[in-house]
Design a protein around this motif. Structure first.
Motif, PDB file in Angstrom:
ATOM      1  N   GLY A 106     -86.319 -12.937  55.409  1.00  0.00           N
ATOM      2  CA  GLY A 106     -87.194 -11.817  55.077  1.00  0.00           C
ATOM      3  C   GLY A 106     -86.424 -10.663  54.467  1.00  0.00           C
ATOM      4  O   GLY A 106     -86.887 -10.026  53.509  1.00  0.00           O
ATOM      5  N   TYR A 107     -85.242 -10.395  54.989  1.00  0.00           N
ATOM      6  CA  TYR A 107     -84.421  -9.306  54.465  1.00  0.00           C
ATOM      7  C   TYR A 107     -83.987  -9.588  53.030  1.00  0.00           C
ATOM      8  O   TYR A 107     -84.029  -8.698  52.167  1.00  0.00           O
ATOM      9  CB  TYR A 107     -83.199  -9.119  55.360  1.00  0.00           C
ATOM     10  CG  TYR A 107     -82.327  -7.953  54.969  1.00  0.00           C
ATOM     11  CD1 TYR A 107     -82.608  -6.677  55.415  1.00  0.00           C
ATOM     12  CD2 TYR A 107     -81.223  -8.135  54.134  1.00  0.00           C
ATOM     13  CE1 TYR A 107     -81.813  -5.591  55.056  1.00  0.00           C
ATOM     14  CE2 TYR A 107     -80.422  -7.068  53.768  1.00  0.00           C
ATOM     15  CZ  TYR A 107     -80.724  -5.795  54.236  1.00  0.00           C
ATOM     16  OH  TYR A 107     -79.940  -4.732  53.859  1.00  0.00           O
ATOM     17  N   GLY A 165     -86.879  -9.144  50.642  1.00  0.00           N
ATOM     18  CA  GLY A 165     -87.108  -7.723  50.408  1.00  0.00           C
ATOM     19  C   GLY A 165     -86.044  -7.116  49.516  1.00  0.00           C
ATOM     20  O   GLY A 165     -86.316  -6.206  48.724  1.00  0.00           O
ATOM     21  N   LYS A 223     -86.857  -7.894  45.918  1.00  0.00           N
ATOM     22  CA  LYS A 223     -87.950  -7.019  45.479  1.00  0.00           C
ATOM     23  C   LYS A 223     -87.422  -5.626  45.163  1.00  0.00           C
ATOM     24  O   LYS A 223     -87.779  -5.021  44.136  1.00  0.00           O
ATOM     25  CB  LYS A 223     -89.014  -6.945  46.575  1.00  0.00           C
ATOM     26  CG  LYS A 223     -90.234  -6.105  46.210  1.00  0.00           C
ATOM     27  CD  LYS A 223     -90.908  -5.529  47.430  1.00  0.00           C
ATOM     28  CE  LYS A 223     -90.095  -4.391  48.013  1.00  0.00           C
ATOM     29  NZ  LYS A 223     -90.771  -3.674  49.110  1.00  0.00           N
ATOM     30  N   ASP A 224     -86.546  -5.089  46.021  1.00  0.00           N
ATOM     31  CA  ASP A 224     -86.014  -3.744  45.809  1.00  0.00           C
ATOM     32  C   ASP A 224     -85.145  -3.676  44.555  1.00  0.00           C
ATOM     33  O   ASP A 224     -85.164  -2.669  43.830  1.00  0.00           O
ATOM     34  CB  ASP A 224     -85.194  -3.316  47.024  1.00  0.00           C
ATOM     35  CG  ASP A 224     -86.056  -3.128  48.269  1.00  0.00           C
ATOM     36  OD1 ASP A 224     -87.283  -2.971  48.121  1.00  0.00           O
ATOM     37  OD2 ASP A 224     -85.502  -3.156  49.380  1.00  0.00           O
ATOM     38  N   VAL A 231     -89.585 -17.320  47.908  1.00  0.00           N
ATOM     39  CA  VAL A 231     -90.191 -16.205  48.642  1.00  0.00           C
ATOM     40  C   VAL A 231     -91.590 -16.553  49.148  1.00  0.00           C
ATOM     41  O   VAL A 231     -91.836 -16.588  50.356  1.00  0.00           O
ATOM     42  CB  VAL A 231     -90.229 -14.934  47.765  1.00  0.00           C
ATOM     43  CG1 VAL A 231     -90.864 -13.790  48.547  1.00  0.00           C
ATOM     44  CG2 VAL A 231     -88.828 -14.555  47.313  1.00  0.00           C
ATOM     45  N   VAL A 242     -91.584 -12.826  59.793  1.00  0.00           N
ATOM     46  CA  VAL A 242     -90.849 -11.849  58.985  1.00  0.00           C
ATOM     47  C   VAL A 242     -90.831 -12.270  57.522  1.00  0.00           C
ATOM     48  O   VAL A 242     -91.057 -11.450  56.621  1.00  0.00           O
ATOM     49  CB  VAL A 242     -89.405 -11.696  59.518  1.00  0.00           C
ATOM     50  CG1 VAL A 242     -88.621 -10.729  58.643  1.00  0.00           C
ATOM     51  CG2 VAL A 242     -89.420 -11.208  60.958  1.00  0.00           C
ATOM     52  N   THR A 243     -90.568 -13.545  57.285  1.00  0.00           N
ATOM     53  CA  THR A 243     -90.550 -14.055  55.913  1.00  0.00           C
ATOM     54  C   THR A 243     -91.910 -13.891  55.258  1.00  0.00           C
ATOM     55  O   THR A 243     -92.011 -13.452  54.097  1.00  0.00           O
ATOM     56  CB  THR A 243     -90.154 -15.540  55.909  1.00  0.00           C
ATOM     57  OG1 THR A 243     -88.930 -15.702  56.618  1.00  0.00           O
ATOM     58  CG2 THR A 243     -89.987 -16.053  54.497  1.00  0.00           C
ATOM     59  N   SER A 261     -94.321 -11.782  56.077  1.00  0.00           N
ATOM     60  CA  SER A 261     -94.627 -10.362  55.877  1.00  0.00           C
ATOM     61  C   SER A 261     -93.940  -9.820  54.631  1.00  0.00           C
ATOM     62  O   SER A 261     -94.548  -9.083  53.840  1.00  0.00           O
ATOM     63  CB  SER A 261     -94.184  -9.553  57.103  1.00  0.00           C
ATOM     64  OG  SER A 261     -94.899  -9.945  58.253  1.00  0.00           O
ATOM     65  N   ASN A 262     -92.670 -10.173  54.432  1.00  0.00           N
ATOM     66  CA  ASN A 262     -91.952  -9.699  53.251  1.00  0.00           C
ATOM     67  C   ASN A 262     -92.517 -10.305  51.967  1.00  0.00           C
ATOM     68  O   ASN A 262     -92.540  -9.652  50.922  1.00  0.00           O
ATOM     69  CB  ASN A 262     -90.466 -10.022  53.381  1.00  0.00           C
ATOM     70  CG  ASN A 262     -89.721  -9.004  54.216  1.00  0.00           C
ATOM     71  OD1 ASN A 262     -89.316  -7.950  53.732  1.00  0.00           O
ATOM     72  ND2 ASN A 262     -89.563  -9.301  55.497  1.00  0.00           N
ATOM     73  N   ASN A 276     -95.612  -8.363  51.201  1.00  0.00           N
ATOM     74  CA  ASN A 276     -95.252  -7.041  50.671  1.00  0.00           C
ATOM     75  C   ASN A 276     -94.777  -7.130  49.230  1.00  0.00           C
ATOM     76  O   ASN A 276     -95.039  -6.229  48.416  1.00  0.00           O
ATOM     77  CB  ASN A 276     -94.166  -6.406  51.543  1.00  0.00           C
ATOM     78  CG  ASN A 276     -94.719  -5.849  52.837  1.00  0.00           C
ATOM     79  OD1 ASN A 276     -95.844  -5.358  52.871  1.00  0.00           O
ATOM     80  ND2 ASN A 276     -93.938  -5.932  53.904  1.00  0.00           N
ATOM     81  N   MET A 277     -94.051  -8.211  48.898  1.00  0.00           N
ATOM     82  CA  MET A 277     -93.616  -8.389  47.515  1.00  0.00           C
ATOM     83  C   MET A 277     -94.816  -8.565  46.591  1.00  0.00           C
ATOM     84  O   MET A 277     -94.879  -7.963  45.503  1.00  0.00           O
ATOM     85  CB  MET A 277     -92.686  -9.594  47.408  1.00  0.00           C
ATOM     86  CG  MET A 277     -92.263  -9.911  45.973  1.00  0.00           C
ATOM     87  SD  MET A 277     -91.192 -11.358  45.831  1.00  0.00           S
ATOM     88  CE  MET A 277     -89.630 -10.640  46.332  1.00  0.00           C
TER      89      MET A 277
END
Length: 663
Positions: free
Chosen positions: A470-471, A474, A477-478, A507, A523-524, A526-527, A530-531
């Motif tokens: 997940g990190y 993210g 994406k950032d 992803v 977590v994966t 959720s990220n 969000n992406m």
């Protein structure tokens, strides 16, 4: 006459031995002192010392130098201790050296260790330059003894900040540090002689087995375990600037008074009054090794050769290939974990001498250090893993330009990423997991864009830990978002085919489609949601190609996820009803997995009554309801995010259509 001349030295030697025995029996310690300190008296007995020395050792020194004598008769112990050092000047060199090596390895206390080490000091100086292997053997016995010292178990398991403040007050650690300071006193005269006499004026470095190189390997070996486990700068929540000293007030040394004062004053003079004993020892060893090396970076240049191409052992000859040309390539003589600790002290601890060359490129230092970082991260002890992460962070901090993608051709990057992700995801030390994640982030950002993409994509395809996945998602994406804000053409890794591949393959993925365990991958997921939300709202102009790939995202990810959420929520709510009605059964595989996880947590926390029989405790009705409530809450949160994402996509789609029509 000839017969009398041949037997006279033996007779005089026996007389000398008998005299010393009688004086010890009569406790005439001042008389023995006068024998060897009065020039006139010593001139008479010195010719007989070579014949009497070995007998003095076997009949007087060895039987007397014991812990019992040290405790019960300090004067006798000290007198024989001084006598042993004199014996070392005259005893047959090879035979006496073997005796000392055995005694050092088997020494039962710091007093015995110190006594025989003082004699070894004399033997090392007597060896000269002609027999470097003998010096190597002597020094190896010292390393062997240090490695066998008893230590507290928590050093290997890891310790917190509160324990770190008390480390040097632990009796076993105090004893270990006393051994190190005694060793420093032992080799210092040899170091001085080597620096003065063993000067190589050739432009090529002599890496064969010689006195200087044997001493270098010895000093660096001492930087490994157990000293490496005492690195106080590794303590969590006490992050100081590199090289900043820790103030620590240890308890008094339980050593002989003269040794205590001498070692204390010497260490203080060298390292400063605010340093702990650990740092004083570290400072001395590193500084002396660097003086011998001249160029402290030299061994770093051999690290890649050591790590990538293992030296082959010739069984018939009993030596490693090319060992006669470069002893620094042999692991037994220069272990990589100890070498890594040397560079950790030099670079992170800022012990690099001012005379060190400044011609080494930051990229070269980074890549070379990465091998040592991997070695430290692969060690089982958390303190050494902390050192690896800090060395890693230093190597990243000195980079002046992005690391090119060609660097990833080195196999060490794969090895490094695997062990770093393992520590970040599964270490029992929270501080290690947090620091590992920071270093992983710093590592990825150090590369140019194409390399960043390659690292992220490979990690997302291979790592199993949900939180790390997940990190990383993210992070991608950032990175894309940061470049979109620059209002410049996007790099190919954030748009088009490569963007599509990253999103669909790495992803927005459900491992088992509708049957996926959503809580395990929360977590994966959720990220990923969000992406999708971000690009739907931020990329109406389709710079990344998001809208081209959206239909496949909906088909492969969003639609199966919606069905899976509905199914899982219904499943858990139905199970909760059965538990409330007393109708729960153990044949539900998904639910049983959740209950087993709770049971393991109860056992690990010590709430199972301390039975420790390896069986999971029975889960009661209230515990089952607690697990179910947490699972349902987690699924509800995912569904809220899913619905929000679907709404954002729908609203952004409407805005995009209007924007296209207006154009």
């Amino acid at each position: 006459m000839d017969v009398e001349m041949e037997t006279e030295p033996v007779t005089e030697a026996e007389n000398l031995l008998s005299l010393i025995k009688r004086m010890l029996h009569e406790r005439d310690f001042d008389g023995i002192k006068m024998l060897f300190q009065s020039p006139a008296v010593f001139a008479e007995i010195e010719p007989h010392m070579p014949a009497a020395a070995l007998d003095m050792y076997t009949e007087i020194c060895a039987p007397t130098l014991t812990d019992e004598t040290n405790v019960d008769d300090t004067q006798l112990f000290d007198c024989v201790n001084e006598l042993l050092k004199i014996v070392a000047k005259y005893a047959p060199l090879h035979q006496f050296m073997l005796e000392l090596m055995e005694k050092i390895e088997e020494s039962s206390s710091i007093a015995i260790f110190s006594a025989y080490l003082r004699a070894l000091q004399v033997v090392l100086l007597r060896q000269g330059q002609s027999k470097p292997q003998a010096i190597e053997w002597c020094l190896a016995s010292v390393v062997t003894r240090v490695r066998e010292l008893p230590l507290p178990q928590y050093l290997s398991e890891g310790y917190d900040e509160q324990q770190a403040h008390l480390l040097e007050q632990d009796k076993q650690i105090e004893e270990m540090l006393a051994h190190y300071i005694t060793i420093d006193l032992c080799y210092e005269p040899l170091l001085k002689v080597v620096l003065e006499q063993d000067c190589n004026t050739s432009v090529f470095r002599d890496c064969s087995l010689n006195r200087r190189n044997a001493l270098i390997c010895f000093l660096i070996q001492l930087l490994g375990k157990p000293l490496a486990l005492l690195e106080l700068s590794n303590v969590p929540k006490r992050l100081l600037e590199p090289g900043q000293a820790h103030i620590c007030t240890p308890s008094p040394w339980r050593l002989r008074p003269e040794l205590t004062q001498q070692s204390y004053l010497q260490a203080r003079a060298k390292a400063g009054k605010t340093q702990s004993y650990v740092q004083q020892v570290l400072h001395t060893l590193v500084t002396d090794a660097s003086r011998l090396l001249r160029d402290p970076y030299y061994l770093l240049c051999l690290v890649e050769q050591r790590a990538r191409w293992k030296r082959r052992l010739d069984a018939e000859k009993g030596v490693y290939e090319m060992s006669s040309h470069n002893i620094f390539l042999i692991d037994e003589k220069l272990p990589l974990p100890a070498l890594a600790m040397y560079y950790h002290a030099l670079l992170v601890g800022q012990l690099l001498p001012k005379s060190a060359p400044k011609v080494y490129a930051p990229l070269h230092l980074f890549e070379s250090c990465l091998y040592l970082v991997s070695v430290l991260l692969e060690q089982p002890e958390p303190p050494m893993q902390h050192c690896g992460l800090r060395l890693n962070d230093y190597a990243l901090s000195i980079l002046t330009e992005p690391v090119p993608q060609r660097s990833l051709d080195l196999e060490v990057h794969k090895r490094y990423c695997e062990v770093l992700c393992k520590i970040t995801g599964y270490s029992s030390q929270e501080s290690l997991r947090q620091l590992g994640l920071q270093v992983l982030h710093h590592y990825i950002l150090a590369f140019e864009d194409t390399a960043k993409y390659f690292i992220l994509k490979n990690l997302l395809e291979t790592v199993q830990h949900d939180g790390i996945l997940g990190y990383l998602a993210g992070m991608y994406k950032d990175l894309a978002a940061a470049q979109m804000e620059l209002k410049v053409p996007l790099s190919e890794v954030y748009s088009g085919v490569q963007f599509r591949s990253m999103v669909l393959r790495c992803v927005c993925v459900l491992p088992q489609d509708v049957k996926s365990d959503l809580l395990m991958h929360s977590v994966t997921i959720s990220n990923a949601l969000n992406m999708v939300r971000y690009f739907a709202m931020a990329d109406l102009g389709n710079r990344t190609g998001f809208w081209d790939v959206l239909p496949e995202i909906e088909q492969r990810f969003l639609e199966p996820l919606g069905k899976a959420l509905n199914f899982s929520l219904a499943h858990y709510k139905a199970y909760r009803e059965r538990v409330l009605n007393g109708q729960s059964s153990s044949d539900d595989e998904l639910m049983q997995k959740q209950l087993n996880m709770l049971a393991v947590n109860i056992t690990n926390s010590g709430m199972d009554g301390g039975e420790g029989d390896g069986h999971l405790p029975d889960i009661g009705r209230e515990e089952k309801l607690e697990v179910l409530a947490g699972s349902i809450t987690g699924l509800e949160s995912l569904r809220v995010l899913y619905l929000l994402t679907s709404d954002n996509v729908e609203q952004s789609s409407i805005k995009r259509k209007k924007m296209i029509q207006s154009d």
